[in-house]
Design a protein around this motif. Structure first.
Motif, short mmCIF file in Angstrom:
data_model
loop_
_atom_site.label_atom_id
_atom_site.label_comp_id
_atom_site.label_asym_id
_atom_site.label_seq_id
_atom_site.Cartn_x
_atom_site.Cartn_y
_atom_site.Cartn_z
N ALA A 23 0.66 -1.15 -0.27
CA ALA A 23 -0.03 0.01 0.10
C ALA A 23 0.91 1.30 -0.01
O ALA A 23 0.70 2.11 0.78
CB ALA A 23 -0.97 0.00 1.07
N PHE A 28 2.38 -0.51 5.15
CA PHE A 28 0.98 -1.20 5.85
C PHE A 28 1.80 -1.71 7.15
O PHE A 28 2.84 -2.33 7.12
CB PHE A 28 0.76 -2.22 5.04
N THR A 162 -9.29 -1.70 9.18
CA THR A 162 -7.92 -1.74 8.70
C THR A 162 -7.48 -0.49 8.12
O THR A 162 -8.39 0.12 7.41
CB THR A 162 -7.75 -2.83 7.57
N HIS A 163 -6.44 0.13 8.55
CA HIS A 163 -5.88 1.32 7.65
C HIS A 163 -4.62 1.29 7.38
O HIS A 163 -3.82 0.69 8.03
CB HIS A 163 -6.31 2.74 8.58
N ALA A 164 -4.06 2.06 6.52
CA ALA A 164 -2.62 1.94 6.01
C ALA A 164 -1.77 2.71 6.72
O ALA A 164 -2.27 3.70 7.60
CB ALA A 164 -2.57 2.33 4.57
N GLN A 181 -11.24 5.04 3.84
CA GLN A 181 -10.23 5.35 2.92
C GLN A 181 -9.72 3.95 2.36
O GLN A 181 -9.52 3.84 1.01
CB GLN A 181 -9.39 6.40 3.23
N THR A 182 -9.02 3.22 3.30
CA THR A 182 -8.46 2.05 3.10
C THR A 182 -9.25 1.03 2.46
O THR A 182 -8.94 0.57 1.22
CB THR A 182 -7.63 1.46 4.20
N GLU A 183 -10.45 1.03 2.80
CA GLU A 183 -11.47 0.14 2.32
C GLU A 183 -11.82 0.45 1.09
O GLU A 183 -12.04 -0.42 -0.01
CB GLU A 183 -12.72 0.20 3.15
N PHE A 186 -8.88 -0.92 -1.04
CA PHE A 186 -8.71 -2.19 -1.36
C PHE A 186 -10.01 -3.07 -1.45
O PHE A 186 -9.92 -4.24 -2.14
CB PHE A 186 -8.25 -2.89 0.12
N HIS A 214 -4.25 -4.27 11.10
CA HIS A 214 -3.43 -3.56 10.38
C HIS A 214 -3.81 -1.99 10.49
O HIS A 214 -5.03 -1.66 10.60
CB HIS A 214 -3.89 -3.52 8.65
N GLY A 215 -2.58 -1.13 11.01
CA GLY A 215 -2.86 0.35 11.53
C GLY A 215 -2.77 0.33 13.25
O GLY A 215 -2.43 -0.68 13.72
#
Length: 241
Positions: A23, A28, A162-164, A181-183, A186, A214-215
């Protein structure tokens, strides 16, 4: 790669590996949680390639021979890939997961027979009480689930939220906005009819800490964060219907 170890709640250690190639440009984090108690648990094994790093980091917290339980949200390489390597390193450890996950995959994949939990069943590891929540298809995977630690209000929610990026180990800042935003980047979550309902069920527990795969992990009003994500997912599910 290296492993950053932080205690994000009493007796809960986040073992985090940052991978900038995933990412980009933000990168990530891959997070794994060691839950200390009389019978310690590892939640998320990490991939097979990460095992040597993670095992070394975990051994600085507890002797690996003391590890009693190994678990994860769903069967996927970053969550369960090194399961059998951990079983070899921790001779007394047993994989524990929901009944469905054991029936469909883990009774065959695990080198030792796993322990199956019913939805809502509590695993007492001595000083921590972990309630298994079966959440089929949420965030993804038929066998998906999460653990809620009842003593300190920690929800181990896997790929949910989950977020980057490489933020702090624990934050009180917004995690839902970055997760949305990450969703959108992805498209990893299953937008099923039950997605919003399962997120609302987790929110009803009023978790005080959200341990994210993640995050950054989140400290604060976990219910509000989960409800906000539920509203987003319900809107997405309706738009795709």
């Amino acid at each position: 790669m290296d492993v950053a170890t932080d205690e994000i709640a009493a007796g809960v250690y986040r073992l985090s590996v940052y991978v900038p190639q995933v990412a980009p440009p933000a990168g990530f984090t891959f997070n794994h949680f060691l839950i200390d108690g009389d019978e310690p648990m590892l939640f998320h094994t990490g991939s097979r390639q990460m095992f040597p790093l993670l095992a070394e980091a975990a051994a600085r917290v507890i002797p690996l021979g003391k590890l009693a339980w190994i678990s994860f949200g769903h069967v996927e390489s970053d969550e369960s890939g090194s399961m059998n390597q951990w079983l070899a390193a921790a001779p007394k450890a047993q994989v524990v997961h929901g009944q469905l996950g054991c029936d469909v995959s883990l009774s065959d994949l695990a080198d030792r027979p796993p322990r199956a939990l019913a939805d809502g069943e509590v695993l007492d590891i001595g000083g921590k009480r972990l309630r298994w929540l079966a959440t089929p298809h949420v965030p993804h995977g038929w066998e998906a689930g999460a653990f809620y630690e009842e003593e300190d209000g920690v929800l181990f929610c896997g790929d949910i939220l989950t977020h980057a990026g490489r933020g702090p180990a624990l934050t009180r800042s917004d995690v839902t906005g970055p997760a949305v935003q990450t969703e959108q980047m992805f498209r990893a979550m299953t937008m099923a009819p039950n997605t919003g309902r399962e997120l609302q069920r987790m929110a009803a527990l009023a978790p005080r800490t959200l341990a994210l795969m993640h995050g950054s992990s989140f400290e604060g009003d976990g219910a509000a964060a989960l409800k906000e994500l539920a509203a987003f997912c319900e809107g997405e599910a309706a738009a795709r219907a």
